[in-house]
Design a protein around this motif. Structure first.
Motif, PDB file in Angstrom:
ATOM      1  N   GLN A  48       0.826  -1.209   0.000  1.00 37.07           N
ATOM      2  CA  GLN A  48       0.000   0.000   0.000  1.00 37.07           C
ATOM      3  C   GLN A  48       0.860   1.259   0.000  1.00 37.07           C
ATOM      4  OE1 GLN A  48      -3.203  -0.415   2.769  1.00 37.07           O
ATOM      5  NE2 GLN A  48      -3.616   1.776   2.885  1.00 37.07           N
ATOM      6  N   SER A  49       1.952   1.228   0.738  1.00 39.22           N
ATOM      7  CA  SER A  49       2.825   2.399   0.845  1.00 39.22           C
ATOM      8  C   SER A  49       3.617   2.657  -0.437  1.00 39.22           C
ATOM      9  CB  SER A  49       3.792   2.218   2.014  1.00 39.22           C
ATOM     10  OG  SER A  49       4.588   1.051   1.819  1.00 39.22           O
ATOM     11  N   GLU A  50       3.696   1.655  -1.352  1.00 39.81           N
ATOM     12  CA  GLU A  50       4.468   1.797  -2.581  1.00 39.81           C
ATOM     13  C   GLU A  50       3.647   2.338  -3.738  1.00 39.81           C
ATOM     14  OE1 GLU A  50       7.575  -1.935  -1.976  1.00 39.81           O
ATOM     15  OE2 GLU A  50       5.703  -2.247  -3.087  1.00 39.81           O
ATOM     16  N   VAL A  51       2.336   2.443  -3.554  1.00 38.31           N
ATOM     17  CA  VAL A  51       1.455   2.868  -4.638  1.00 38.31           C
ATOM     18  C   VAL A  51       1.312   4.388  -4.630  1.00 38.31           C
ATOM     19  CG1 VAL A  51      -0.889   2.772  -5.557  1.00 38.31           C
ATOM     20  CG2 VAL A  51       0.210   0.697  -4.695  1.00 38.31           C
ATOM     21  N   LEU A  52       1.518   4.996  -5.801  1.00 36.74           N
ATOM     22  CA  LEU A  52       1.358   6.438  -5.955  1.00 36.74           C
ATOM     23  C   LEU A  52       0.256   6.695  -6.973  1.00 36.74           C
ATOM     24  CD1 LEU A  52       2.330   9.391  -5.476  1.00 36.74           C
ATOM     25  CD2 LEU A  52       3.897   9.060  -7.406  1.00 36.74           C
ATOM     26  N   VAL A  53      -0.740   7.480  -6.585  1.00 37.17           N
ATOM     27  CA  VAL A  53      -1.848   7.817  -7.477  1.00 37.17           C
ATOM     28  C   VAL A  53      -1.778   9.301  -7.790  1.00 37.17           C
ATOM     29  CG1 VAL A  53      -4.342   7.772  -7.834  1.00 37.17           C
ATOM     30  CG2 VAL A  53      -3.247   6.001  -6.441  1.00 37.17           C
ATOM     31  N   THR A  54      -1.838   9.633  -9.085  1.00 39.13           N
ATOM     32  CA  THR A  54      -1.714  11.017  -9.535  1.00 39.13           C
ATOM     33  C   THR A  54      -2.910  11.382 -10.398  1.00 39.13           C
ATOM     34  OG1 THR A  54       0.700  10.818  -9.554  1.00 39.13           O
ATOM     35  CG2 THR A  54      -0.252  12.685 -10.742  1.00 39.13           C
ATOM     36  N   ILE A  55      -3.489  12.560 -10.142  1.00 37.80           N
ATOM     37  CA  ILE A  55      -4.559  13.086 -10.989  1.00 37.80           C
ATOM     38  C   ILE A  55      -3.931  14.099 -11.934  1.00 37.80           C
ATOM     39  CG2 ILE A  55      -6.775  14.306 -11.050  1.00 37.80           C
ATOM     40  CD1 ILE A  55      -7.243  13.372  -8.178  1.00 37.80           C
ATOM     41  N   ILE A  56      -4.123  13.885 -13.241  1.00 41.25           N
ATOM     42  CA  ILE A  56      -3.480  14.727 -14.249  1.00 41.25           C
ATOM     43  C   ILE A  56      -4.503  15.667 -14.858  1.00 41.25           C
ATOM     44  CG2 ILE A  56      -2.178  14.720 -16.412  1.00 41.25           C
ATOM     45  CD1 ILE A  56      -1.238  11.890 -15.687  1.00 41.25           C
ATOM     46  N   ASP A  57      -4.228  16.970 -14.738  1.00 36.55           N
ATOM     47  CA  ASP A  57      -5.088  18.013 -15.306  1.00 36.55           C
ATOM     48  C   ASP A  57      -4.227  18.845 -16.249  1.00 36.55           C
ATOM     49  OD1 ASP A  57      -6.875  19.992 -15.909  1.00 36.55           O
ATOM     50  OD2 ASP A  57      -6.944  20.878 -13.899  1.00 36.55           O
ATOM     51  N   GLY A  58      -4.209  18.441 -17.523  1.00 35.15           N
ATOM     52  CA  GLY A  58      -3.338  19.124 -18.480  1.00 35.15           C
ATOM     53  C   GLY A  58      -1.888  18.883 -18.110  1.00 35.15           C
ATOM     54  N   THR A  59      -1.162  19.939 -17.795  1.00 36.35           N
ATOM     55  CA  THR A  59       0.240  19.812 -17.395  1.00 36.35           C
ATOM     56  C   THR A  59       0.404  19.788 -15.882  1.00 36.35           C
ATOM     57  OG1 THR A  59       0.499  22.227 -17.515  1.00 36.35           O
ATOM     58  CG2 THR A  59       1.038  20.956 -19.501  1.00 36.35           C
ATOM     59  N   THR A  60      -0.702  19.875 -15.144  1.00 40.73           N
ATOM     60  CA  THR A  60      -0.663  19.889 -13.678  1.00 40.73           C
ATOM     61  C   THR A  60      -0.949  18.501 -13.125  1.00 40.73           C
ATOM     62  OG1 THR A  60      -1.433  22.179 -13.646  1.00 40.73           O
ATOM     63  CG2 THR A  60      -1.605  20.937 -11.589  1.00 40.73           C
ATOM     64  N   GLU A  61      -0.115  18.041 -12.206  1.00 37.14           N
ATOM     65  CA  GLU A  61      -0.302  16.735 -11.598  1.00 37.14           C
ATOM     66  C   GLU A  61      -0.511  16.898 -10.091  1.00 37.14           C
ATOM     67  OE1 GLU A  61       2.777  14.012 -12.537  1.00 37.14           O
ATOM     68  OE2 GLU A  61       2.488  14.135 -14.703  1.00 37.14           O
ATOM     69  N   THR A  62      -1.545  16.238  -9.594  1.00 36.33           N
ATOM     70  CA  THR A  62      -1.853  16.259  -8.174  1.00 36.33           C
ATOM     71  C   THR A  62      -1.708  14.860  -7.617  1.00 36.33           C
ATOM     72  OG1 THR A  62      -3.433  18.072  -8.489  1.00 36.33           O
ATOM     73  CG2 THR A  62      -3.582  16.835  -6.428  1.00 36.33           C
ATOM     74  N   SER A  63      -0.780  14.660  -6.680  1.00 40.71           N
ATOM     75  CA  SER A  63      -0.543  13.341  -6.115  1.00 40.71           C
ATOM     76  C   SER A  63      -1.390  13.128  -4.874  1.00 40.71           C
ATOM     77  CB  SER A  63       0.935  13.175  -5.750  1.00 40.71           C
ATOM     78  OG  SER A  63       1.741  13.241  -6.902  1.00 40.71           O
ATOM     79  N   LEU A  64      -2.028  11.949  -4.814  1.00 38.75           N
ATOM     80  CA  LEU A  64      -2.789  11.604  -3.626  1.00 38.75           C
ATOM     81  C   LEU A  64      -1.834  11.195  -2.516  1.00 38.75           C
ATOM     82  CD1 LEU A  64      -4.872  11.390  -5.979  1.00 38.75           C
ATOM     83  CD2 LEU A  64      -5.979   9.565  -4.682  1.00 38.75           C
ATOM     84  N   THR A  65      -2.224  11.425  -1.292  1.00 42.34           N
ATOM     85  CA  THR A  65      -1.402  11.005  -0.161  1.00 42.34           C
ATOM     86  C   THR A  65      -1.655   9.533   0.135  1.00 42.34           C
ATOM     87  OG1 THR A  65      -3.067  11.526   1.519  1.00 42.34           O
ATOM     88  CG2 THR A  65      -1.646  13.335   0.774  1.00 42.34           C
ATOM     89  N   SER A  66      -0.816   8.952   0.985  1.00 42.36           N
ATOM     90  CA  SER A  66      -0.984   7.546   1.347  1.00 42.36           C
ATOM     91  C   SER A  66      -2.323   7.296   2.019  1.00 42.36           C
ATOM     92  CB  SER A  66       0.164   7.101   2.265  1.00 42.36           C
ATOM     93  OG  SER A  66       0.211   7.920   3.427  1.00 42.36           O
ATOM     94  N   ALA A  67      -2.890   8.329   2.646  1.00 45.15           N
ATOM     95  CA  ALA A  67      -4.192   8.180   3.302  1.00 45.15           C
ATOM     96  C   ALA A  67      -5.305   7.952   2.283  1.00 45.15           C
ATOM     97  CB  ALA A  67      -4.498   9.415   4.143  1.00 45.15           C
ATOM     98  N   ASN A  68      -5.063   8.349   1.036  1.00 39.43           N
ATOM     99  CA  ASN A  68      -6.085   8.164   0.004  1.00 39.43           C
ATOM    100  C   ASN A  68      -6.068   6.757  -0.593  1.00 39.43           C
ATOM    101  OD1 ASN A  68      -5.199  11.394  -0.524  1.00 39.43           O
ATOM    102  ND2 ASN A  68      -7.389  10.944  -0.416  1.00 39.43           N
ATOM    103  N   VAL A  69      -5.000   5.990  -0.344  1.00 39.33           N
ATOM    104  CA  VAL A  69      -4.933   4.607  -0.816  1.00 39.33           C
ATOM    105  C   VAL A  69      -5.399   3.717   0.328  1.00 39.33           C
ATOM    106  CG1 VAL A  69      -3.467   2.799  -1.780  1.00 39.33           C
ATOM    107  CG2 VAL A  69      -2.995   5.200  -2.311  1.00 39.33           C
ATOM    108  N   LEU A  70      -6.646   3.276   0.240  1.00 41.39           N
ATOM    109  CA  LEU A  70      -7.247   2.546   1.345  1.00 41.39           C
ATOM    110  C   LEU A  70      -6.808   1.090   1.390  1.00 41.39           C
ATOM    111  CD1 LEU A  70     -10.893   3.930   1.072  1.00 41.39           C
ATOM    112  CD2 LEU A  70      -8.993   4.809   2.458  1.00 41.39           C
ATOM    113  N   ALA A  71      -6.596   0.472   0.232  1.00 39.45           N
ATOM    114  CA  ALA A  71      -6.204  -0.939   0.218  1.00 39.45           C
ATOM    115  C   ALA A  71      -5.646  -1.309  -1.151  1.00 39.45           C
ATOM    116  CB  ALA A  71      -7.397  -1.831   0.554  1.00 39.45           C
ATOM    117  N   VAL A  72      -4.694  -2.242  -1.151  1.00 41.34           N
ATOM    118  CA  VAL A  72      -4.160  -2.825  -2.387  1.00 41.34           C
ATOM    119  C   VAL A  72      -4.129  -4.333  -2.197  1.00 41.34           C
ATOM    120  CG1 VAL A  72      -2.251  -2.927  -4.017  1.00 41.34           C
ATOM    121  CG2 VAL A  72      -2.701  -0.807  -2.784  1.00 41.34           C
ATOM    122  N   THR A  73      -4.878  -5.051  -3.015  1.00 46.92           N
ATOM    123  CA  THR A  73      -4.880  -6.498  -2.943  1.00 46.92           C
ATOM    124  C   THR A  73      -4.659  -7.047  -4.341  1.00 46.92           C
ATOM    125  OG1 THR A  73      -7.287  -6.564  -3.210  1.00 46.92           O
ATOM    126  CG2 THR A  73      -6.431  -6.582  -0.959  1.00 46.92           C
TER     127      THR A  73
END
Length: 326
Positions: A246-271
């Motif tokens: 879970q701690s190794e997963v990075l989620v990014t929201i891409i808006d044109g040339t702007t990238e917003t990275s989610l924090t680890s708190a936003n990754v609830l589970a990885v299975t």
């Protein structure tokens, strides 16, 4: 078929064309015609031309055939090129095959559901003279013809049923069920027949079959700009071993040339399921954050090995009550 050349391209633009054979022999090539297949296109990115050429005969030094390369030139230099292959007369030849891909497994309890029938069209198989007496199908059955699917160091031989073989007009077609696979990627195929009392083992050249991941599953596909939407994403065929923590997963929201990275708190589970059975699946549960604007955005999921998958998510503005009446 040639793409991405100037839309005004015409036959007279070419100053020369040549073929370089396997032993580096160079041969002039006759360009027979150039036809614009997309006359409405006015830009390079949408251009599409059909170019017909006459392949030259090879000299003795290049008579073994093999890989060659065509190139066409204008006054400014090489305009386009493409690979070509010469085969010795009478060698078994794959004329074509269809389909050229299938999905990896997405249902562990029904792996065969992903398999597709692949039809392969052959010439001079399993021996050059069989077509003269319409004996190609009988020979192929008697010599236990198989199709080999291989990737890396592993291979699977699939035997086509006799009912899946058809002989017509000097050509043999065989149909096999492609084996299920858990991981996306290319596989090398070849058709081969065992030796018999009169013939040695024979095989075709290699050709490529692709296993692709089915569309990822995303639910729900939208949420409020205020955040708080819980999203489940399922992706298949990634071949991860092990599934990332879970701690190794990075989620990014891409808006044109702007990238917003989610924090680890936003990754609830990885299975996931990297090895069990035939399925290779990863499921992520995400808590979508508040976002600055409404719209459809690309969300990119990365692990230590790079981009794992992407999906689209729509942010919408919540309803606003401007006036209430009793």
């Amino acid at each position: 078929t040639v793409q991405y050349v100037p839309p005004a391209f015409k036959l007279s633009d070419l100053t020369s064309a040549q073929l370089v054979a396997s032993q580096k022999g160079k041969y002039p090539v006759e360009i027979l015609s150039v036809e614009n297949k997309n006359t409405k296109c006015k830009h390079t990115y949408c251009s599409l031309f059909e170019v017909k050429v006459r392949a030259p005969a090879l000299n003795t030094t290049d008579n073994g055939g093999g890989a060659a390369n065509f190139s066409a030139h204008t006054a400014a230099g090489e305009m386009f090129s493409w690979p070509f292959k010469y085969v010795a007369a009478g060698d078994p030849e794959v004329l074509g095959f269809s389909p050229k891909w299938q999905y990896v497994v997405s249902e562990e309890d029904n792996a065969a559901a992903s398999s597709r029938n692949v039809t392969i069209f052959l010439k001079n198989f399993p021996r050059p003279g069989c077509k003269d007496t319409l004996a190609c199908k009988a020979d192929a059955v008697n010599r236990q013809t198989r199709v080999r699917f291989s990737r890396g160091g592993s291979a699977v031989d699939v035997t086509p049923p006799e009912s899946g073989m058809t002989e017509t007009a000097g050509m043999l077609s065989i149909q096999v069920l492609a084996p299920p696979r858990a991981v996306k990627g290319d596989e090398t195929l070849k058709v081969w027949a065992a030796a018999d009392a009169d013939n040695q083992q024979v095989e075709t050249g290699d050709f490529t079959f692709e296993y692709v991941a089915p569309p990822r599953s995303v639910s729900p596909v939208d949420g409020s700009v205020r955040g708080g939407t819980k999203v489940t994403v399922k992706a298949y065929g990634l071949g991860l071993d092990p599934i990332p923590a879970q701690s190794e997963v990075l989620v990014t929201i891409i808006d044109g040339t702007t990238e917003t990275s989610l924090t680890s708190a936003n990754v609830l589970a990885v299975t996931g399921n990297a090895q069990a059975g035939l399925i290779s699946e990863m499921t992520l549960k995400l808590l979508m954050p508040a976002f600055t604007s409404a719209g459809v955005f690309t969300c990119q999921i990365k692990g230590a090995s790079g981009v794992l998958t992407e999906f689209l998510f729509e942010y919408f503005n919540p309803p606003v009550f401007s006036n209430l009446e009793q």
